[in-house]
Design a protein around this motif. Structure first.
Motif: not given
Ligand code: C5J
Length: 220
Positions: A157-158, A72, A29, A132, A24, A161-162
């Motif tokens: 990133v992040t 994403e 982002f 995610k 991602d 999370v993902c």
């Protein structure tokens, strides 16, 4: 190949069985003026990992290894976006809304593109993922299996999370994963630190971590 400095212990891999996965690294982002910044995040934290990630990508390409980029991204009609994902909380912009760089987290929009510095080249896999994790509803596991991939090097990133979700999904599917510590970032430094600790705890319960310099040294 062996990365001696990996945590919690040395990590062994063969280039032909290993993919570098960049999660991602999309404009919304990372770039100033994108979705991440509209949420009040300091995107300079994420921008700071670009040079190290670029160097790791260049070395991996030179070594001839497989590269996977994820984004994403949802379909323009949002048919792959669960309502709870769109409706949760009280953000100023929701998935599918018009943001500073086009519709938020929608495939094909300017903000959904991978940043120029890490742009995919011919032969690399680009996976649009509605979740995610990189395996949910993408078919990526089957593609990696067909190519004989058993090991995954992660950046992106992040972190909490993902990236972490993808590493955990990978672990459950039988891959040995290693997260490049300086090629991943969070808007919340404490979350990054905690995630690195969680991944390598209990004898690499999720996987390994290592500085990208250790990968570059192994490849040189
Ligand atoms: C990613 C997110 N890529 N934080 N997404 O981590 O919502």
């Amino acid at each position: 190949m062996r990365i001696e400095q990996a945590n919690p212990f040395a990590y062994e891999f063969e280039i032909r069985n290993t993919a570098l996965v960049l999660i991602d690294m999309q404009r919304d982002f990372i770039e100033p003026g994108g979705f991440g910044e509209t949420l009040g995040n300091d995107v300079s934290l994420l921008e700071a990992i670009v040079p190290a990630t670029q160097a790791a990508l260049a070395a991996w390409r030179k070594a001839g290894g497989l590269v996977v980029h994820t984004r994403e991204a949802h379909k323009p009609d949002l048919s792959d976006c669960p309502p709870v994902k769109r409706n949760r909380g009280n953000p100023s912009l929701r998935i599918g809304d018009e943001g500073p760089m086009g519709r938020i987290l929608v495939a094909g929009e300017p903000g959904n593109q991978i940043i120029d510095a890490l742009a995919p080249i011919d032969g690399e896999l680009v996976i649009d993922k509605p979740g995610k994790g990189m395996f949910y509803a993408t078919g990526l596991h089957e593609v990696l299996q067909q190519r004989g991939i058993t090991h995954l090097l992660f950046g992106g990133v992040t972190t909490e999370v993902c990236v972490q979700t993808s590493m955990r999904e990978a672990n459950d599917r039988g891959y040995d994963g290693l997260l490049l510590e300086d090629c991943t970032e969070s808007y919340f430094p404490a979350f990054k630190a905690a995630t690195l600790d969680m991944i390598r705890a209990q004898g690499a319960i999720v996987g390994w971590t290592a500085p990208s310099a250790a990968l570059l040294a192994a490849l040189s």
